[in-house]
Scaffold this motif. Structure first.
Motif, PDB file in Angstrom:
ATOM      1  N   VAL A  37       0.869  -1.187   0.000  1.00 57.68           N
ATOM      2  CA  VAL A  37       0.000   0.000   0.000  1.00 57.68           C
ATOM      3  C   VAL A  37       0.897   1.226   0.000  1.00 57.68           C
ATOM      4  O   VAL A  37       1.587   1.498   0.984  1.00 57.68           O
TER       5      VAL A  37
ATOM      6  N   ASP B  91       5.583   4.795  -3.341  1.00 59.87           N
ATOM      7  CA  ASP B  91       6.774   5.644  -3.469  1.00 59.87           C
ATOM      8  C   ASP B  91       8.001   4.914  -2.925  1.00 59.87           C
ATOM      9  O   ASP B  91       8.160   3.714  -3.128  1.00 59.87           O
ATOM     10  N   ALA B  92       8.836   5.638  -2.172  1.00 56.65           N
ATOM     11  CA  ALA B  92      10.165   5.125  -1.822  1.00 56.65           C
ATOM     12  C   ALA B  92      10.118   3.755  -1.148  1.00 56.65           C
ATOM     13  O   ALA B  92      10.734   2.782  -1.624  1.00 56.65           O
TER      14      ALA B  92
ATOM     15  N   PHE C  48      -0.868  -0.936  -4.591  1.00 51.00           N
ATOM     16  CA  PHE C  48      -1.948   0.043  -4.700  1.00 51.00           C
ATOM     17  C   PHE C  48      -1.399   1.426  -4.368  1.00 51.00           C
ATOM     18  O   PHE C  48      -0.818   1.620  -3.290  1.00 51.00           O
TER      19      PHE C  48
ATOM     20  N   LYS D  28      -2.681   5.474  -4.345  1.00 50.09           N
ATOM     21  CA  LYS D  28      -3.912   6.268  -4.535  1.00 50.09           C
ATOM     22  C   LYS D  28      -3.736   7.385  -5.550  1.00 50.09           C
ATOM     23  O   LYS D  28      -4.703   7.806  -6.180  1.00 50.09           O
TER      24      LYS D  28
ATOM     25  N   TYR E 124       8.628   8.614  -7.001  1.00 49.40           N
ATOM     26  CA  TYR E 124       9.031   9.996  -7.271  1.00 49.40           C
ATOM     27  C   TYR E 124       9.918  10.511  -6.146  1.00 49.40           C
ATOM     28  O   TYR E 124       9.868  10.014  -5.022  1.00 49.40           O
TER      29      TYR E 124
ATOM     30  N   LEU F 248      11.387  18.469  -4.922  1.00 49.36           N
ATOM     31  CA  LEU F 248      10.319  19.438  -5.196  1.00 49.36           C
ATOM     32  C   LEU F 248      10.735  20.908  -4.992  1.00 49.36           C
ATOM     33  O   LEU F 248      10.381  21.754  -5.812  1.00 49.36           O
ATOM     34  N   PRO F 249      11.495  21.228  -3.913  1.00 50.97           N
ATOM     35  CA  PRO F 249      11.880  22.643  -3.772  1.00 50.97           C
ATOM     36  C   PRO F 249      12.666  23.150  -4.978  1.00 50.97           C
ATOM     37  O   PRO F 249      12.540  24.314  -5.363  1.00 50.97           O
TER      38      PRO F 249
ATOM     39  N   GLU G 145      -7.061   3.675  -3.901  1.00 51.61           N
ATOM     40  CA  GLU G 145      -6.822   3.956  -2.480  1.00 51.61           C
ATOM     41  C   GLU G 145      -7.271   2.771  -1.641  1.00 51.61           C
ATOM     42  O   GLU G 145      -8.427   2.331  -1.733  1.00 51.61           O
TER      43      GLU G 145
ATOM     44  N   ALA H 295       3.071   1.249   3.353  1.00 50.68           N
ATOM     45  CA  ALA H 295       4.082   2.263   3.015  1.00 50.68           C
ATOM     46  C   ALA H 295       3.335   3.531   2.632  1.00 50.68           C
ATOM     47  O   ALA H 295       3.503   4.087   1.540  1.00 50.68           O
TER      48      ALA H 295
ATOM     49  N   GLY I 287       4.039  18.820   0.303  1.00 46.85           N
ATOM     50  CA  GLY I 287       4.205  17.438   0.748  1.00 46.85           C
ATOM     51  C   GLY I 287       4.069  16.442  -0.383  1.00 46.85           C
ATOM     52  O   GLY I 287       4.436  15.283  -0.232  1.00 46.85           O
TER      53      GLY I 287
ATOM     54  N   TYR J  32      13.796  22.126   7.443  1.00 45.12           N
ATOM     55  CA  TYR J  32      14.499  22.070   6.165  1.00 45.12           C
ATOM     56  C   TYR J  32      13.603  22.439   4.983  1.00 45.12           C
ATOM     57  O   TYR J  32      14.070  23.095   4.036  1.00 45.12           O
TER      58      TYR J  32
ATOM     59  N   GLY K 264       9.080   3.269   6.055  1.00 45.70           N
ATOM     60  CA  GLY K 264       9.097   4.633   5.529  1.00 45.70           C
ATOM     61  C   GLY K 264       8.458   5.619   6.487  1.00 45.70           C
ATOM     62  O   GLY K 264       8.442   5.411   7.711  1.00 45.70           O
TER      63      GLY K 264
HETATM   64  P1  FAD Z   1       5.756   8.735   0.636  1.00 56.17           P
HETATM   65  O1  FAD Z   1       6.824   9.237  -0.243  1.00 56.17           O
HETATM   66  O2  FAD Z   1       4.937   9.719   1.377  1.00 56.17           O
HETATM   67  O3  FAD Z   1       4.779   7.810  -0.222  1.00 56.17           O
HETATM   68  C1  FAD Z   1       3.631   7.246   0.317  1.00 56.17           C
HETATM   69  C2  FAD Z   1       2.681   6.951  -0.823  1.00 56.17           C
HETATM   70  O4  FAD Z   1       1.588   6.224  -0.304  1.00 56.17           O
HETATM   71  C3  FAD Z   1       2.114   8.194  -1.466  1.00 56.17           C
HETATM   72  O5  FAD Z   1       2.385   8.167  -2.853  1.00 56.17           O
HETATM   73  C4  FAD Z   1       0.615   8.132  -1.159  1.00 56.17           C
HETATM   74  O6  FAD Z   1      -0.171   8.635  -2.205  1.00 56.17           O
HETATM   75  C5  FAD Z   1       0.407   6.645  -0.982  1.00 56.17           C
HETATM   76  N1  FAD Z   1      -0.721   6.298  -0.114  1.00 56.17           N
HETATM   77  C6  FAD Z   1      -0.993   6.767   1.131  1.00 56.17           C
HETATM   78  N2  FAD Z   1      -2.099   6.184   1.633  1.00 56.17           N
HETATM   79  C7  FAD Z   1      -2.542   5.321   0.683  1.00 56.17           C
HETATM   80  C8  FAD Z   1      -3.643   4.437   0.617  1.00 56.17           C
HETATM   81  N3  FAD Z   1      -4.495   4.319   1.628  1.00 56.17           N
HETATM   82  N4  FAD Z   1      -3.807   3.714  -0.511  1.00 56.17           N
HETATM   83  C9  FAD Z   1      -2.941   3.827  -1.551  1.00 56.17           C
HETATM   84  N5  FAD Z   1      -1.881   4.658  -1.538  1.00 56.17           N
HETATM   85  C10 FAD Z   1      -1.679   5.393  -0.435  1.00 56.17           C
HETATM   86  N6  FAD Z   1      14.111  13.157   2.670  1.00 56.17           N
HETATM   87  C11 FAD Z   1      15.473  13.123   2.666  1.00 56.17           C
HETATM   88  O7  FAD Z   1      16.052  12.128   3.125  1.00 56.17           O
HETATM   89  N7  FAD Z   1      16.201  14.169   2.178  1.00 56.17           N
HETATM   90  C12 FAD Z   1      15.620  15.278   1.641  1.00 56.17           C
HETATM   91  O8  FAD Z   1      16.303  16.207   1.182  1.00 56.17           O
HETATM   92  C13 FAD Z   1      14.187  15.342   1.630  1.00 56.17           C
HETATM   93  N8  FAD Z   1      13.558  16.421   1.117  1.00 56.17           N
HETATM   94  C14 FAD Z   1      12.183  16.427   1.085  1.00 56.17           C
HETATM   95  C15 FAD Z   1      11.556  17.549   0.550  1.00 56.17           C
HETATM   96  C16 FAD Z   1      10.174  17.595   0.501  1.00 56.17           C
HETATM   97  C17 FAD Z   1       9.504  18.800  -0.069  1.00 56.17           C
HETATM   98  C18 FAD Z   1       9.406  16.496   0.990  1.00 56.17           C
HETATM   99  C19 FAD Z   1       7.917  16.542   0.929  1.00 56.17           C
HETATM  100  C20 FAD Z   1      10.029  15.390   1.529  1.00 56.17           C
HETATM  101  C21 FAD Z   1      11.423  15.350   1.583  1.00 56.17           C
HETATM  102  N9  FAD Z   1      12.093  14.249   2.136  1.00 56.17           N
HETATM  103  C22 FAD Z   1      13.466  14.232   2.163  1.00 56.17           C
HETATM  104  C23 FAD Z   1      11.350  13.120   2.742  1.00 56.17           C
HETATM  105  C24 FAD Z   1      11.214  11.976   1.766  1.00 56.17           C
HETATM  106  O9  FAD Z   1      10.603  12.424   0.582  1.00 56.17           O
HETATM  107  C25 FAD Z   1      10.378  10.875   2.437  1.00 56.17           C
HETATM  108  O10 FAD Z   1      11.081  10.421   3.559  1.00 56.17           O
HETATM  109  C26 FAD Z   1      10.075   9.700   1.524  1.00 56.17           C
HETATM  110  O11 FAD Z   1       9.387  10.097   0.376  1.00 56.17           O
HETATM  111  C27 FAD Z   1       9.225   8.664   2.284  1.00 56.17           C
HETATM  112  O12 FAD Z   1       8.832   7.654   1.425  1.00 56.17           O
HETATM  113  P2  FAD Z   1       7.561   6.754   1.757  1.00 56.17           P
HETATM  114  O13 FAD Z   1       7.477   5.755   0.662  1.00 56.17           O
HETATM  115  O14 FAD Z   1       7.626   6.278   3.145  1.00 56.17           O
HETATM  116  O15 FAD Z   1       6.316   7.744   1.741  1.00 56.17           O
END
Ligand code: FAD
Length: 476
Positions: A8, A11-12, A33, A35, A41, A46-47, A81, A111, A133, A180, A310
């Motif tokens: 679920v 991303d990362a 899955f 959403k 990505y 993004l900044p 979702e 995730a 975000g 940051y 994550g």
């Molecule tokens: P996310 O990237 O948040 O992905 C979670 C995904 O789950 C999303 O795509 C969401 O749509 C999906 N999702 C959520 N709920 C559901 C559901 N119920 N069903 C289906 N899909 C769902 N980190 C660094 O280490 N260095 C940096 O310089 C840095 N800069 C950043 C700058 C910005 C502007 C942002 C926003 C973040 C930054 N980060 C940075 C943090 C980094 O991007 C996150 O730590 C990382 O993306 C986490 O990955 P993740 O897969 O846990 O979560």
């Protein structure tokens, strides 16, 4: 029968797990899955997209949905979702435009990431108030910047002091939060000619870093004509009265802080993130003391075969061994990958995190790692002692160079290195130097050992005694 691994969040953490599991066990059926429409990505970029250094959102994508489906044989379902998990039946329910699907799983990874905190400030819903975000937030902000530069949205055209980059300066903007994202966006907006006003509730920016780092960064922001307000909690975002038939409040016009009123034409709120845990909680999955999903060393939750990784999950701190919430990209990728490997049959721990982080703001770079806060260190059973040193970043006779400020914290009795914070001009090595200290934290090394690390030396990179060694020597 083939096992099914359901993820679920695409991303990362989610895509690292899905890719690794499928690579290690091609027979595994992997269903993801997501959403939204974007997967894999780099939100971290993004900044720089808003700033205009990166030209397209697509450039932030490392693997496209088509590549996941066609080359990696992953059943990726974007626009889906997940709305419920049934741990007894081992199913998830996902909703999309075309209806609802129930998918069974043998292994499940949550995730779901984190979402930007929207503080309860009066007027926070006004038009012109943004967070950063998600990819769509980035798109909106970039469009705002483009409109403003074309002069379309200007309410108070003003040639403010930050207009050093452009001949035609756009109006004042407010940033709430000196973390940051706030700092990176200060750079992005100033580079586009905005006069930037940054409001920080506490008495310094970058609170997780050392005071010396915070001061150096705040001084640099001021040199770049960012107006920095410390101990200045924003209490309201004022604007005109909304028409009765309008859903949204009218546009923001003024940031009201404790002792300030500043007219602005947009506000960026960067006050941190919170883990997305609703789905987990509803399924009876435990949260830990930080409020994120609790996991063991394999990132498995209290519900068997359900993992979390994550930004939605806790990690384990390298120094204290305690649960910690560090929503950063490497943790997400690493823990996702470990889970993928476990699901594919090779039990793999997610690894601890030291809370290592880096930031660039204009022409300054900073890094932090480990434990710096003395209260935190005492709570973990240490007796902390801290020293800060300034040292040359390169040999004195070498044409370029600047100062690196290193703050190092160690345990008084054992000498064990506990944490560090470093700051330098951009390109003068504060961030890369922090890696030596991360090595010391991982090895549970003392300052006596750190001072004897055989670090590389050549005049364009450092002095014979690198600033990290100088800091260790001072504490030893
Ligand atoms: P996310 O990237 O948040 O992905 C979670 C995904 O789950 C999303 O795509 C969401 O749509 C999906 N999702 C959520 N709920 C559901 C559901 N119920 N069903 C289906 N899909 C769902 N980190 C660094 O280490 N260095 C940096 O310089 C840095 N800069 C950043 C700058 C910005 C502007 C942002 C926003 C973040 C930054 N980060 C940075 C943090 C980094 O991007 C996150 O730590 C990382 O993306 C986490 O990955 P993740 O897969 O846990 O979560």
């Amino acid at each position: 029968m083939t096992d099914i691994f359901v993820v679920v969040g695409g991303d990362a953490a989610g895509m690292s797990a899905a890719s690794k599991a499928k690579r290690d066990d091609p027979d595994l059926e992997v269903v993801v899955f997501e959403k939204g429409e974007w997967v894999s990505y780099g939100a971290c970029g993004l900044p720089y997209y808003v700033k205009g250094e990166i030209q397209s959102l697509e450039a932030l994508v490392s693997v496209t949905p088509e590549e996941f489906r066609e080359e990696r044989d992953i059943d990726l379902r974007t626009g889906h979702e997940v709305v419920a998990i049934d741990p007894d039946e081992r199913t998830v329910t996902a909703e999309s435009e075309s209806g609802s699907v129930v998918q069974s799983y043998d292994h499940l990874l949550l995730a779901t990431g984190a979402e930007a905190v929207v503080p309860p400030i009066d007027g926070i819903d006004r038009e012109g108030v943004y967070t950063l975000g998600s990819m769509s937030d980035g798109k909106e902000l970039r469009e705002y910047v483009a409109r403003a530069r074309e002069g379309e949205s200007l309410q108070q055209p003003d040639r403010g002091p930050a207009c050093r980059y452009l001949e035609d300066c756009t109006g004042p903007v407010g940033i709430v939060g000196g973390g940051y994202i706030g700092l990176e966006m200060a750079e992005a907006l100033a580079a586009n000619g905005f006069e930037v006003h940054l409001f920080q509730r506490g008495d310094r920016v970058l609170t997780g870093f050392s005071e010396a780092t915070s001061e150096a960064v705040a001084d640099h922001l001021r040199e770049q004509d960012v107006v920095v307000y410390l101990e200045s909690e924003v209490v309201a975002l004022e604007g005109g009265e909304a028409d009765e038939d309008e859903e949204k409040d009218s546009a923001v016009e003024t940031v009201v802080a404790a002792d300030e009123r500043v007219d602005v034409e947009m506000v960026l709120v960067g006050t941190g993130v919170r883990p997305r845990t609703d789905l987990a909680e509803a399924a009876g999955i435990d949260l830990g003391p930080t409020g994120a999903v609790a996991t063991d060393a394999y990132r498995e939750t209290n519900v068997p075969d359900v993992y979390a990784a994550g930004d939605c999950a806790e990690a384990t701190h390298t120094v204290t061994g305690d649960p910690v919430y560090v929503p950063l990209a490497l943790t997400a990728n690493r823990h996702g990958r470990a889970i993928g490997q476990t699901v594919a049959g090779q039990l793999t721990e997610g690894g601890a995190v030291a809370g290592t982080a880096a930031v660039k703001a204009f022409e300054v770079e900073a890094a932090r790692t480990g434990i710096l806060d003395h209260d935190d260190a005492r709570e973990a059973g240490f007796e902390p002692v801290t020293e800060t040193i300034d040292a040359k970043s390169r040999a004195g006779y070498y044409p370029k160079g600047g100062t690196v400020t290193v703050t190092l914290t160690a345990d008084r009795d054992s000498g064990r290195v506990l944490g560090a914070s470093l700051v330098s001009e951009y390109g003068e090595g504060a961030v890369h130097r922090s890696h030596a200290i991360v090595g010391a934290l991982e090895a549970e090394a003392t300052v006596f050992e750190l001072e004897n690390y055989d670090l590389a030396y050549a005049p364009p990179f450092n002095t014979t005694w690198d600033p990290v060694l100088v800091a260790a020597k001072v504490l030893a």
